[in-house]
Each structure stands twice: as C-alpha cells, then as structure tokens.
Write an enzyme that holds these catalytic residues in place. Structure first.
Site, PDB file in Angstrom:
ATOM      1  N   GLU A  97      -9.569   0.794   5.199  1.00 40.02           N
ATOM      2  CA  GLU A  97      -9.671  -0.005   3.272  1.00 40.02           C
ATOM      3  C   GLU A  97      -9.563  -1.222   3.063  1.00 40.02           C
ATOM      4  OE1 GLU A  97      -8.670   1.409  -1.021  1.00 40.02           O
ATOM      5  OE2 GLU A  97      -7.366   1.819   0.559  1.00 40.02           O
ATOM      6  N   HIS A  98      -8.189  -1.791   4.011  1.00 36.50           N
ATOM      7  CA  HIS A  98      -8.249  -2.904   3.706  1.00 36.50           C
ATOM      8  C   HIS A  98      -7.924  -3.621   5.077  1.00 36.50           C
ATOM      9  CE1 HIS A  98      -6.814  -1.353  -0.616  1.00 36.50           C
ATOM     10  NE2 HIS A  98      -7.487  -2.182  -0.765  1.00 36.50           N
ATOM     11  N   GLN A 139       1.096  -1.320  -0.152  1.00 38.17           N
ATOM     12  CA  GLN A 139      -0.384   0.039   0.029  1.00 38.17           C
ATOM     13  C   GLN A 139       0.939   0.836  -0.309  1.00 38.17           C
ATOM     14  OE1 GLN A 139      -3.047  -0.305  -1.096  1.00 38.17           O
ATOM     15  NE2 GLN A 139      -2.076  -2.489  -0.644  1.00 38.17           N
ATOM     16  N   HIS A 167     -54.142  15.811   1.110  1.00 34.94           N
ATOM     17  CA  HIS A 167     -54.259  15.160   1.704  1.00 34.94           C
ATOM     18  C   HIS A 167     -54.648  13.444   2.202  1.00 34.94           C
ATOM     19  CE1 HIS A 167     -49.430  16.127   0.889  1.00 34.94           C
ATOM     20  NE2 HIS A 167     -49.274  14.607   1.047  1.00 34.94           N
ATOM     21  N   ASP A 169      -6.723  -7.072  -5.457  1.00 32.55           N
ATOM     22  CA  ASP A 169      -6.517  -5.569  -6.036  1.00 32.55           C
ATOM     23  C   ASP A 169      -6.532  -5.725  -7.728  1.00 32.55           C
ATOM     24  OD1 ASP A 169      -5.753  -3.607  -4.722  1.00 32.55           O
ATOM     25  OD2 ASP A 169      -3.538  -3.364  -4.483  1.00 32.55           O
TER      26      ASP A 169
END
Length: 435
Positions: A333-334, A265, A426, A367
């Site tokens: 994220e990961h 990363q 209504h 990935d």
C-alpha cells in the site's frame, strides 16, 4: 525493563524464505457466517422499514436515545459551528491540507473529447460526474478528519453535486475535527449514523437519507461486509485490508527515522503490516535496536508490539535491485524508497499504492497533507488497482455519430461480423444503412 520486541528477521537467501514471507503476507478479510447473516438482516430491515430501522439500530448499537431521523441529522450551520470551535492551529492545518489535496486532484480531472473522421463520422467520450456520493467516516474518539478530506474533495473536484456523509456518534461522542473537515471539503449533508444500517440507507435510500450512486470510505468488518453486499446496487471504492508500509533503505538513513516510519503503520491496528528491506545487515540491527528503544514512547505501544510481532519483518536482501523485485511481489500500500537516488529505483517499481521518495518523505506526510490520496489499495491489490481519485467519481460514456457515408461503410463490416455470429437482426439493422 521492557521485553525485547520479537520481530521476524529474514534473509532472502534462506531456504524457507518464501514460506515465511507467504505466511507474513497472508490476509483473509472475509467475513464469517455470523457477520454476513447479521449484515443481511440489517440491510433487509432498512430496505423494508427505512428511517425507522435506521433509528432503531442506531439507538441499539450506538447507545443513543433518538426519536426520529431529525435527531440524527446535522445541517450546514452545525458544520460551520464545528469549524469555529476547533483551535486556530487545527483550523489552519485542516485548511492547508484541504487546499493541497484539492490542488493535486485538480490535475486528475478528465474532460470530454471527440474527433471527426474523413467521412464525417464523429467518435468521442463524454465525461460526467456521479450525481450523488455517500461518504462513510468512522466515528467516536477514533475518528479521522483526514479521511473526510481525502474522500470528499476528489468527489467535489470531479463535479459531484451532492456528497452525503454518514458518521456514527457512539454514546453521543461527536468529533469536531471531523465535522470541521466536512465543512471545508464541501460535504452537503451529514447524518450521525453508522454501521451496516448506514451503508444500507445510502445504497437503497430512506425518506431522510437519499440513495447514492457510490459509497466510499473506511469502516469496520460490518461496514466492509455491507459495502460488499450492496455492490451492484451502488458502486464502492474498495474493500480495504489492514494498513501496510514497506521501506527499502540503503542503510544510510537514521535508524530512528526508519523505526518510527515502521511504527506509523503498526499503530493503526494489530493487523497492520510494517516491513523493512535492506542489503545492510548492520543497519537492520540498528533499526531493531531503535524499535526497542522507541517503542515505549508510543501511546499505542501495546498495539504496535502485536502488529510488529505478528506481521512485521526486517529482511536482508542482496541488493537494492533485489529489494525492488521483492517489493513488486509484495505490492505494498505504502512504499518508502529511503535511498540516495530514489529516481533511479522508481522505474523498477511496478506495483505500489503510493511511493515516497527519499529520506525526507515519510509516509505520514501522505496520510495528511502531501496532496495525493491516502485511500490506497492493500493486500497486494496494487497489482491491479489504484489510489482513490477524481476518476472514481466520474463516468465515461462513448459518443458515436455516423454520417450517411460513414454508416454505409461501417455497416458492411458490421453485417459480415453479425452474420458470422448468427445475429440476423443486428446484420439487417446495419444493412438498412448501406447505400
């Protein structure tokens, strides 16, 4: 001899741990005033002058000599040509990855449904694909065919009839792998434009570039700012921050493996984040030694060093359970669970974009070719957001059909609630249906 890597070493029990962690996690992806003003200027010009503005900005920013949009348009034959030009090994890899991504995402497809109540009232949901989607792909030498697969294939699985791809070609640099990936993923039209002008063209449409319903795909700060600016006119996937990896390890994985996983990363860019959590202090020492040993072997070693020294950390925790608690706070994220029994830990994980289970599942597989999408929430947004998927390219419409009997009963309830809100029309609209 290389200078030793100065990566942060933290212990969860140190008095100032939270302060240090907050500093590491802090990320402001907000555009500055100058970027915002420039993007607004470009969007306004594209809205006003269409193709002419797109051609002008492309010539200026990408260093190209172009006379019209015809010079910036690639047909299907050109994509097929790219597929033929790449090596047999590259083609096979793309085909394997594309098929795995397609098979995984087919499990996400949602179907319409409905049910009928006893009085004949029918309620349901109609699921339909978006009409047209725009895919932004970074261009030039640093381009990513995997992003094409991850963004275009779910759209096609969802049933989107037309996927339009924009990819800049600075100084005429065309990446054949990207075009080959577009061919395999079923991209319908390709324009070699980028930047805020490409986003504006996709959002508002020009004579050549059709307007879309949603724009997906990564880009630089100008692209991200433009996506934020056009949101509302069109949908967008997300405003992504730098890439992140968090590894939880019990100390039994080869430290070289973990070091390379952290590098995977950090080599994205200087702002990427790589963090390791372990209850084994000796293992953290071993990983730090591996980082120093292997750093010089990387093509992007300078970038990796900056990333690890500015935003990376090796953190000592008291237990794997505590590591899970800390991971949920970070919402990475990961997330790699490099432990003997990852299934036992999985139930403790609430916030993560993608979870990689066991010692033999590096994030790098996700990935490219594992199958799940690599477009994931960053900067802690995994607390409330999910990976890109088929559902991002489908819309859901509520379906309501009332029988006379069902309408009569529902109207009584609606009338009471509407009059309670002083919405007389209504109430009367509902009351007309009461038997």
């Amino acid at each position: 001899m290389n200078t030793p890597l100065k990566i942060a070493r933290l212990d969860i029990n140190q008095v100032d741990f939270n302060h240090h962690l907050d500093g590491l996690l802090a990320w402001e992806g907000v555009s500055d005033k100058a970027v915002n003003e420039r993007v607004e200027e470009i969007i306004s010009a594209v809205r006003a002058r269409g193709d002419a503005a797109v051609v002008e900005y492309t010539a200026r920013f990408d260093g190209l000599e172009v006379a019209s949009m015809a010079d910036l348009t690639l047909d299907r034959a050109r994509l097929e040509q790219a597929l033929d030009r790449i090596t047999a090994e590259q083609r096979q890899a793309l085909e394997v990855a594309a098929e795995r991504v397609r098979l995984y995402h087919e499990h996400q497809r949602q179907d319409s449904w409905r049910y009928t109540e006893a009085d004949g009232t029918v309620l349901g949901q109609q699921v339909t694909p978006l009409d047209r989607v725009g895919l932004y792909v970074p261009g030039g030498k640093a381009s990513y065919p995997s992003s094409v697969l991850m963004n275009a294939i779910p759209a096609k699985v969802a049933g989107v009839p037309e996927v339009v791809m924009v990819v800049p070609t600075p100084r005429g640099e065309i990446n054949e792998l990207v075009l080959a990936a577009a061919c395999l993923a079923g991209v319908d039209r390709v324009f070699t434009v980028g930047g805020a002008q490409a986003v504006a063209a996709l959002a508002y449409g020009t004579d050549s570039i059709p307007g879309v319903d949603k724009i997906v795909g990564p880009g630089n700060i100008y692209v991200a700012t433009a996506k934020r600016a056009v949101f509302g006119k069109v949908g967008i996937d997300m405003i992504a921050g730098p890439s992140e990896i968090l590894v939880i390890c019990d100390g039994q994985t080869d430290p070289d493996w973990i070091a390379m996983d952290l590098f995977s990363q950090a080599e994205h860019d200087e702002d990427a984040q790589s963090i390791l959590l372990s209850p084994d202090a000796d293992f953290l020492d071993a990983v730090e030694a591996s980082l120093n040993k292997l750093l010089g072997s990387l093509e992007r070693s300078d970038m990796v060093r900056i990333s690890l020294e500015s935003r990376g950390a090796l953190i000592k925790v008291d237990s794997l359970e505590q590591a899970c608690e800390l991971s949920n706070r970070i919402a990475p994220e990961h997330l790699e669970l490099s432990v003997a029994d990852p299934d036992a830990m999985l139930l403790q994980i609430r916030h993560a974009g993608a979870i990689f289970m066991g010692r033999f599942t590096p994030e790098a597989l996700g990935d490219y070719c594992a199958g799940p999408n690599h477009v994931l929430p960053t900067s802690g947004t995994a607390r409330f957001s999910s990976p890109l998927g088929v559902y991002d390219f489908q819309k859901r419409s509520s379906v309501i059909f009332c029988s006379p009997e069902g309408a009569s009963e529902l109207a009584k309830t609606a009338s009471v609630l509407a009059r309670g809100e002083s919405l007389t029309a209504h109430a009367r609209s509902a009351e007309y249906r009461i038997k």
